[in-house]
Design a protein around this motif. Structure first.
Motif, mmCIF file in Angstrom:
data_model
loop_
_atom_site.group_PDB
_atom_site.id
_atom_site.type_symbol
_atom_site.label_atom_id
_atom_site.label_comp_id
_atom_site.label_asym_id
_atom_site.label_seq_id
_atom_site.Cartn_x
_atom_site.Cartn_y
_atom_site.Cartn_z
ATOM 1 N N ARG A 46 -19.801 4.709 -23.664
ATOM 2 C CA ARG A 46 -20.688 5.801 -24.071
ATOM 3 C C ARG A 46 -21.858 5.962 -23.102
ATOM 4 N N LYS A 47 -22.209 4.901 -22.421
ATOM 5 C CA LYS A 47 -23.440 4.879 -21.647
ATOM 6 C C LYS A 47 -23.222 4.937 -20.138
ATOM 7 N N SER A 48 -21.973 5.046 -19.693
ATOM 8 C CA SER A 48 -21.733 5.036 -18.252
ATOM 9 C C SER A 48 -20.829 6.189 -17.854
ATOM 10 N N THR A 49 -20.932 6.572 -16.592
ATOM 11 C CA THR A 49 -20.111 7.653 -16.058
ATOM 12 C C THR A 49 -19.906 7.436 -14.576
ATOM 13 N N TYR A 50 -18.799 7.939 -14.069
ATOM 14 C CA TYR A 50 -18.501 7.817 -12.641
ATOM 15 C C TYR A 50 -19.367 8.743 -11.784
ATOM 16 N N ALA A 74 -16.325 12.019 -15.404
ATOM 17 C CA ALA A 74 -17.677 12.239 -15.919
ATOM 18 C C ALA A 74 -17.649 12.461 -17.419
ATOM 19 N N ILE A 75 -16.497 12.820 -17.959
ATOM 20 C CA ILE A 75 -16.392 13.194 -19.369
ATOM 21 C C ILE A 75 -16.374 11.966 -20.281
ATOM 22 N N PRO A 76 -16.867 12.103 -21.516
ATOM 23 C CA PRO A 76 -16.712 11.016 -22.493
ATOM 24 C C PRO A 76 -15.277 10.982 -22.993
ATOM 25 N N ARG A 77 -14.748 9.793 -23.180
ATOM 26 C CA ARG A 77 -13.367 9.664 -23.653
ATOM 27 C C ARG A 77 -13.286 8.628 -24.786
ATOM 28 N N VAL A 78 -13.418 7.353 -24.452
ATOM 29 C CA VAL A 78 -13.253 6.309 -25.470
ATOM 30 C C VAL A 78 -14.303 6.438 -26.563
ATOM 31 N N SER A 79 -15.534 6.748 -26.188
ATOM 32 C CA SER A 79 -16.591 6.870 -27.198
ATOM 33 C C SER A 79 -16.269 7.977 -28.196
ATOM 34 N N ARG A 96 -18.059 -1.909 -16.333
ATOM 35 C CA ARG A 96 -17.209 -1.015 -17.127
ATOM 36 C C ARG A 96 -15.724 -1.335 -16.942
ATOM 37 N N PRO A 97 -15.188 -1.373 -15.739
ATOM 38 C CA PRO A 97 -13.771 -1.736 -15.617
ATOM 39 C C PRO A 97 -13.479 -3.166 -16.043
ATOM 40 N N SER A 113 -13.074 8.936 -4.916
ATOM 41 C CA SER A 113 -12.270 8.533 -6.073
ATOM 42 C C SER A 113 -12.885 7.374 -6.824
ATOM 43 N N ASN A 114 -13.438 6.437 -6.098
ATOM 44 C CA ASN A 114 -14.015 5.230 -6.705
ATOM 45 C C ASN A 114 -15.454 5.055 -6.236
ATOM 46 N N PRO A 115 -16.342 5.859 -6.796
ATOM 47 C CA PRO A 115 -17.732 5.891 -6.312
ATOM 48 C C PRO A 115 -18.550 4.694 -6.777
#
Length: 368
Positions: free
Chosen positions: A13-17, A24-29, A102-103, A92-94
């Motif tokens: 919920r608190k991190s993004t690429y 950039a989108i929320p998914r699991v949260s 996160r990963p 791709s992997n910034p």
């Protein structure tokens, strides 16, 4: 068999690429919020994902790569040498604030899931499914390879017949590289042809360990059901698996911007239904998916399906509020259709089964 378990974490919920990245989108949260709003997720069936320690990740990844990934998170920058050697700090992997944690949390969740099904059961880790990660470098939005780490956990528990099924729109090149030639792991991948990473061709069997089916754009539900009946299920059951790991990437549905496949989410849910009871152990992972509404609705439906919950025609008001709170900076996000807010289920996408697919399925069936 005990009830399925859901593994999650607030870190998603608190991190993004980064604001311009597809992730950039929320998914699991959003999946967590939807499941809770519907009353499907409680303290009894939810487990907090641990952040995997470097020593655990080194079951697959090289020590120098893990050290470079941790250093990049601390520095929030990479040298040209690190970028070239480890593919960190790329488009791709910034570099981003939680690029290790996160990963590593997703990987920790998949390894925990594998441990939880050691004595049978079903576990769902929607944050997992990062199937492109390589032992010594990042690859395709994947800094680590949690499916590989989960499978290694199962192998280390004494299992020797594991089936990995991948229905993401992109080929699972990292998993295939890890288990090339294995007699203990059978891999089955259905993915869009002529799309990155441009691997997983029909004639590539990964040293006898894999069934690869590249499919043409506009794959419809009926074609997917034929694939399930003629390839996925027979190739799985003939291996008599002690455990199945299912990567349930959501980027094969019609609204996803990074594929040209046109499945409805009914296809994924039917696959889960058919696979759920084939083996005594099942670990279900997420994967790709870059439309926030389609990912959230599909993965929430996976959790309902694993629990044999009838998916309602209309979501309750609290769940609808979760979906109405999403935003997306792509054109499709400016005026999202009403059903993206009100229901989980897509309209089915029926269609003809193309002759090319029939021929490819016959070629693979002859190998089973």
């Amino acid at each position: 068999m005990r009830a399925p378990l859901f593994i999650g974490s607030e870190i998603y919920r608190k991190s993004t690429y980064g604001s311009k990245h597809p992730l950039a989108i929320p998914r699991v949260s959003t999946v967590i919020d939807l499941c809770r709003a519907q009353g499907w997720l409680t303290p009894l069936n939810y487990r907090v994902s641990p952040c995997a320690k470097p020593s655990a990740l080194m079951a697959f990844h090289t020590p120098d790569y893990i050290a470079a990934l941790q250093q990049a998170e601390r520095d929030q920058a990479v040298s040209d040498e690190t970028r070239q050697k480890y593919a960190l700090g790329t488009l791709s992997n910034p570099v981003f604030p939680e690029m290790y944690r996160r990963p590593a949390t997703a990987a920790g969740g998949s390894m925990l899931g594998a441990e939880l099904i050691r004595d049978k059961g079903i576990v769902y880790n929607p944050a997992g499914g990062t199937h492109h990660g390589l032992a010594n470098r990042a690859n395709g939005f994947c800094y680590l390879n949690d499916p590989v780490l989960a499978i290694l956990t199962l192998l280390n528990a004494g299992l020797d017949r594991i089936v990995y099924i991948d229905i993401d729109a992109h080929h699972c090149d990292g998993v295939e590289a890890a288990f090339h030639g294995s007699t203990k792991v059978r891999m089955i991948s259905v993915h869009e042809a002529y799309r990155w990473p441009f691997s997983g061709t029909l004639d590539n069997d990964a040293g006898g360990a894999a069934f690869n089916l590249p499919v043409a754009r506009n794959l419809n539900d009926d074609e997917f059901y034929a694939i399930l009946d003629q390839l996925i299920l027979p190739a799985t059951t003939s291996f008599a698996p002690q455990a199945i790991v299912l990567q349930c990437g959501a980027d094969a549905v019609a609204e996803d911007p990074l594929s040209r496949l046109t499945l409805s989410n009914n296809a994924h849910w039917y696959a889960v239904t058919q696979i759920r009871d084939v083996a005594p152990r099942l670990l279900v992972l997420g994967g790709g998916g870059y439309n926030p509404w389609s990912v959230a609705r599909l993965w929430t439906g996976v959790w309902a399906t694993l629990n044999k919950i009838d998916i309602p025609d209309v979501l309750n008001p609290s769940a609808q509020d979760v979906l109405r709170g999403l935003t997306w900076n792509r054109v499709a996000g400016k005026q999202p259709p009403r059903h993206w807010f009100e229901t989980l289920r897509d309209a089915p996408n029926h269609g003809d089964i193309r002759s090319e697919l029939r021929n490819d399925l016959k070629i693979l069936a002859d190998r089973i």
